[in-house]
Every structure is written in C-alpha cells, then in structure tokens.
Design a protein around this motif. Structure first.
Motif, PDB file in Angstrom:
ATOM      1  N   SER B  68     127.657  92.775  68.823  1.00  0.00           N
ATOM      2  CA  SER B  68     127.831  93.797  67.780  1.00  0.00           C
ATOM      3  C   SER B  68     128.945  94.772  68.138  1.00  0.00           C
ATOM      4  O   SER B  68     129.749  95.161  67.284  1.00  0.00           O
ATOM      5  CB  SER B  68     126.543  94.599  67.587  1.00  0.00           C
ATOM      6  OG  SER B  68     125.510  93.771  67.162  1.00  0.00           O
ATOM      7  N   LEU B  69     128.979  95.172  69.395  1.00  0.00           N
ATOM      8  CA  LEU B  69     130.012  96.120  69.820  1.00  0.00           C
ATOM      9  C   LEU B  69     131.394  95.489  69.741  1.00  0.00           C
ATOM     10  O   LEU B  69     132.368  96.141  69.355  1.00  0.00           O
ATOM     11  CB  LEU B  69     129.719  96.620  71.239  1.00  0.00           C
ATOM     12  CG  LEU B  69     128.513  97.557  71.339  1.00  0.00           C
ATOM     13  CD1 LEU B  69     128.067  97.718  72.791  1.00  0.00           C
ATOM     14  CD2 LEU B  69     128.838  98.929  70.744  1.00  0.00           C
ATOM     15  N   ARG B  71     132.224  93.140  67.629  1.00  0.00           N
ATOM     16  CA  ARG B  71     132.541  93.060  66.204  1.00  0.00           C
ATOM     17  C   ARG B  71     133.025  94.427  65.712  1.00  0.00           C
ATOM     18  O   ARG B  71     133.982  94.526  64.959  1.00  0.00           O
ATOM     19  CB  ARG B  71     131.289  92.631  65.433  1.00  0.00           C
ATOM     20  CG  ARG B  71     131.582  91.794  64.222  1.00  0.00           C
ATOM     21  CD  ARG B  71     130.385  90.946  63.779  1.00  0.00           C
ATOM     22  NE  ARG B  71     129.169  91.686  63.600  1.00  0.00           N
ATOM     23  CZ  ARG B  71     128.030  91.445  64.264  1.00  0.00           C
ATOM     24  NH1 ARG B  71     127.962  90.469  65.153  1.00  0.00           N
ATOM     25  NH2 ARG B  71     126.965  92.163  64.035  1.00  0.00           N
ATOM     26  N   GLN B  72     132.357  95.478  66.189  1.00  0.00           N
ATOM     27  CA  GLN B  72     132.705  96.827  65.746  1.00  0.00           C
ATOM     28  C   GLN B  72     134.115  97.215  66.170  1.00  0.00           C
ATOM     29  O   GLN B  72     134.824  97.892  65.432  1.00  0.00           O
ATOM     30  CB  GLN B  72     131.695  97.819  66.333  1.00  0.00           C
ATOM     31  CG  GLN B  72     131.825  99.238  65.836  1.00  0.00           C
ATOM     32  CD  GLN B  72     130.531  99.993  66.037  1.00  0.00           C
ATOM     33  OE1 GLN B  72     129.839  99.808  67.029  1.00  0.00           O
ATOM     34  NE2 GLN B  72     130.179 100.841  65.091  1.00  0.00           N
TER      35      GLN B  72
END
Lengths: 349, 349
Positions: B68-69, B71-72
């Motif tokens: 997720s990080l 992707r962020q």
C-alpha cells in the motif's frame, strides 16, 4: 451521571482513533459530538472528496475514512452522545471531571480528550437584528418534528442539499401539512445535487412550493409573534413575505465553543500541549488533532493519529495510577489479540 | 556521484512514507537499504503477520502495508539503492553531505533522513574463532553468482526457507555444478515451508544433496585454504566434514551500524531529535521511526508516519532556503493534485 475512564469530545477521525488507542490500553471511553452523526469535518465538509495522505491508504474519501476507523474500533465501540455540546467542565475534589452537555447528559470522567478539531459545528445564524429572540419558537435551525410545521407559513432559507431536501419534505408531507412552504435563497443557483434541483423545480411548477431569490434583512411582528420576513432582492427592493416559521439552513460553521473558558493555556485559539503525552495545562485533560498546538504542529489527520496514541499512554498513568503501561504490539501481543477479539494470525471476522 | 535533495536511509514503512511526504513538498529523494528488497522489518520479520493499528486500516499484513505504501508513493517513486549500507557520511564545505555506501555508490545530499529502524539487517554470523578471515572467499553469507560454487564441496548452514532454497538451487544447477552440496542444521526440524522440506527430502533420497544435524564448532585448513568444517553433533561428537565453501544462512539480525560514529547526539543507542522537525543534533540530518528518541517516544509505525511529515517540512527549509513552505491539503490543493498526478475529485488511475 455516567462514570467513565475517558470522555472523548469530538467524533471526527482523530476522536475515533483516540477511542481505539484507549481501547488497546483497556481504557473505556464515551464520546460526545455536536453533530448528529460521527465523522466530524470528514463528513461535514468533504464526505465525497478524496484524501491522498492517510498512510497506507493511497486514496479514500472522507466518508470512507470514517467508515474504516469505525470498523477498526469495533472491539471498543463506545457509547456516542451526539447532537450535544459540552457546556460545563468542573474538576471535582477527587480529581475527576464533572462534565455536562447541552442536552443535560452528565459525566464523571477520570480523563478528558479534546478532539474537537476546529470546534463544534454550529448552524450559521441568520444575522438580522432582534430576530434571535424567536430562536427555538419561530426561528429554527434544525427540524425536530415535522408536525411542528402543521398549518404554518414556512420560509426555508438556504440553497444547499439540506435546505432543498427539507423544503421538498415539508412540501410533500402526508399529514400535518404546513399552510405554505417557500424556499428563499440569495441566488437563483443552488449548491445542490442536480436531481434535487429538478425535484424542487417540479414541486414549484406544481404549486406545492414557492421559490424566491433574496435575503431576509428585517421582519414584521404583531403581538409578540413573527408575522413576516422582509426580503431584499438583488435589485435592493424590499418586500414582506408572510411567514410564521423560519427554517434557516445556511450550512454549518465550527465554533471553538466553551473550551476557551476552561482555563487551559491557549495560543491563537489553539490549546497548548506537551509533545510527550499531549497533555494540556490542566492535568487529566489531553488535546489531540487540529485543536492543539506545539512547536512544529501541522494540522494533518495523520498527526492527530500519532497524538492520540501518545495521549492514551498519558491517560493510562491517571486511569491506572502506580501501574506502568508497557507498549505492546498488535502483531504479537496475546493481550492485545484478546482485547481486539482476534486469534493470533487471524484477521477479525 | 549522485546529487539529490534528500537521501532516505531505510526502505521500511517509515522510509517509504518519508519519500511520499517529501514528494508532497516537491523534494526529490533517493533511498538506500541494506536488504535486497524494500519493506524493512515488515517484510523481514512479519510479512504474513497481521497488524491492527495502522489508522484507517483495520487489518493488514506487513507485506500488504508495504504494498500500500509503495502504491501511495507511486507519483514520487525514488531510485532505490538496495543491498548496501551507508559507510561514510561527511559534511562538505557547501553544507551538503557526501555519502558513500558499501557498494561504492556516492551521493551528494542536501538532507539525510535516518529511517533505519532498529538498524541495518545483517546476516547472523557463524561464531567460530578464526573463521572470519575466510569471509568473502570460502565463507559466504550471500550468493553472488552460482558459478562461484562450481566444482566445490559446498556446506550450506541453516534451516529456514532461504537456506533450504539455496541448498536446493545449488544441488540442481544445469551447469557449473558444485562437486557436492551438504545442508547442515542444528536440529532435524526446519523452519521452512512444508513443500520446501519435501523437495529437500526428495533431493536427499536421490543423492543430490546430503543432510547433517550439528553445528560448526571449528575448522581444518591446509596451505591457508579451508578444507573441512568440524561439526559437533547433538551427542557432542565431533567429526570433520570436507568443505571448501561455507554458505551460511542463519537469518538476519539488525545492527545499528556506523550511525553510532557520525557524532549524532544519542541516548541508549537511539538518535535524539526535536519534536518540531525531527532534526538530529547535526543540521540537515533528520531521524524518523524506531531509530529516534524524544520524551514520550513509542516505537509505533503510526508515530513514524507523523514524524516523517514534520521532518519533510524541516527539510524544506534547507532545500528551499528563504522560501516559506505552507501546509496544503491533498483534498483541496491543485498544486498537490498536480504533483500526485490526479485531477481534482478523481482517484488516481
């Protein structure tokens, strides 16, 4: 009188995560908020707008963030006391705080967490001299029961979804109908959903409601009763509009509220805290999120999350005096797995 | 020599979010990490274990958090310099830092962000007196090229997936085969995937590799060359095992590394920072996440996220001297929408 370890004031994202962090330390909380729903600014100001900087969440709306935070605190879901503001905070001889809200809810709290952001959201008032003495009788900012409007000439003031929604609702009641419903907005363009505008248009064409452009600048009364609003149109012409009830829905704006009078050390309307526990100048009262200030403070939701974690440890010293509270990890701690209601290595149901 | 606004040391969750926060302020970063992959502890220690306290993420694994990080931070994806540790940091007359890594990468960085957590992950060493002089020649902790093992009697030491995986790989090479492959583990139970254990078992039965239970406690040499490991079994018996190459894979453990020698103010092996900008005692060097300390510090990932946001603002004063950096919100700022590569109100593709 409700006894509680912690009273969290503000049910915005930081207040919600505060409850979660307190829960991890086995501290029970109650929550008070001025709005009729949880979520604070995220729901009031940007429910459908994207947020890109919640760590590990590349994109979410305000509404989605609140939903995730509520899901996360499920094991610790607190009683929520909504649509009420804190009006009284008094320290008791035993160190606890007596807290009273505008709805007459009383608490005895060992600790208080100010998570009220920019303040309690209040309806924007209609600024017409003398009119405020009708507030609660003929001047309303929220709807209690629709039957209160039965047989009345109702003037709904506002141009957003809330104002249009209530104008529509009142104009289409099955029973206890108002005598008339008029929608008044300062412009002929609405800040509302296109479908909602179409429905208002249809009701207007069918004669179920009137629409006027203008602003209430004065009023008429007779025998102590409000009888008409004096409306100034865009050309400056003033005309009376018979009305015995004004329902004003011009949106909400935050007010810091009575916190300013609690005797807390403040700086530019923010509450000063130390960065070790986010304690304020009054022992037992913590401040997290947009309401606090300290060197380097940025009003970021992610900072509020950090602040609430450290504040929970600060509160543990008060709630469990003489007992050291050690940091445990949700990944490995059997104690936390039990509190969270999860088996080790198993996602929650 | 690579010139950069910011050099982030550590590609764990906090280092990754540091890059995102720097990106929001238009500060470009490079990242160095000792591991061959990003994610730090999350990947090295608990890739598949649940984390419950990332705000707004009720449940995720270490691996999912890192994904997720990543992707962020897509809009700001930095060059990653992996499998290397920082060996030299020297302040230059112009205020920038000359940084050199163990792989000979050189940087000139305006700011440094220590996000190295508990330290650089290093292979656990085989503690046998005198053996370390063969390190890099006949004693290896990582595989460079499999052809380095051609014609050798290879002893693979370890019992986890990595050790078993390499033993299997070396025992089944198409070309440049070793003369022999022996797997040595202190117990006859492996800490490895069940399928992997079955494959090792099959290779052993087919004679492609040997398996021994025991520990290397001494060695034999001849003419300056390692010729055998002396292995002590569970009964205390010692026997030589011919080997001209030891491949030791006993897992990784974190080491603070050379940071201790940079002259930073430290306290109990943690780097002291101020809580306004998470600056260390050396201007231009910031420390975020588990490596830092300050009053109230808790080693929580969510605290590292907050620290990285404030540290980015601290760095902006150095990267953009004399220019005030204002806080903008990802929800509303057209400038941030442009940097993030999103249209207003539109989720990123």
């Amino acid at each position: 009188m409700i006894s509680t370890d912690a009273l969290v004031i503000g049910a915005g994202p930081v207040g919600l995560f505060q409850v979660f962090q307190l829960g991890l330390l086995d501290i029970k909380a109650h929550v008070v908020d001025s709005l009729p729903y949880v979520g604070g600014q995220c729901i009031e100001l940007y429910p459908d707008k994207p947020i890109y900087d919640i760590p590990g969440t590349p994109h979410c709306t305000g509404r989605e963030l609140v939903a995730s935070l509520l899901r996360q605190l499920t094991p610790f879901t607190p009683p929520f006391h909504l649509e009420q503001e804190v009006s009284v905070v008094e320290k008791q001889p035993d160190g606890r705080f007596h807290v009273e809200t505008s709805r007459g809810t009383h608490f005895l709290a060992k600790t208080i967490f100010l998570a009220s952001g920019v303040g309690a959201f209040q309806p924007k008032k209609l600024r017409v001299e003398g009119l405020d003495r009708f507030e609660g009788s003929q001047l309303l900012y929220r709807v209690g029961n629709t039957s209160d409007f039965a047989g009345k000439d109702v003037l709904v003031v506002g141009g957003d979804d809330t104002a249009l929604g209530w104008a529509m609702r009142l104009a289409t009641l099955d029973a206890d109908q108002p005598k008339s419903v008029t929608l008044l907005h300062r412009r002929d363009v609405f800040q509302a959903d296109a479908d909602m505008v179409l429905m208002i248009e249809a009701l207007r064409e069918g004669g179920a409601l009137q629409f006027k452009v203008g602003q209430v600048t004065a009023y008429e009364e007779s025998g102590g009763q409000l009888t008409a609003a004096l409306v100034t149109d865009v050309d400056g012409n003033i005309a009376p509009l018979p009305a015995d009830t004004l329902l004003v829905m011009q949106g909400l704006s935050p007010k810091l509220g009575p916190v300013a009078g609690w005797g807390l050390d403040m700086e530019r309307k923010q509450v000063k805290v130390n960065t070790a526990t986010f304690a304020t100048s009054i022992p037992g009262i913590f401040a997290v999120g947009d309401i606090n200030t300290y060197p380097g403070k940025k009003k970021l939701i992610l900072s509020g999350f950090h602040e609430s974690a450290l504040a929970a440890f600060g509160a543990a010293e008060i709630v469990f005096p003489g007992k050291e509270t050690l940091l445990q990890y949700t990944t490995t701690s059997p104690r936390l797995h039990k509190l969270l209601g999860v088996a080790p290595d198993t996602p929650p149901a």
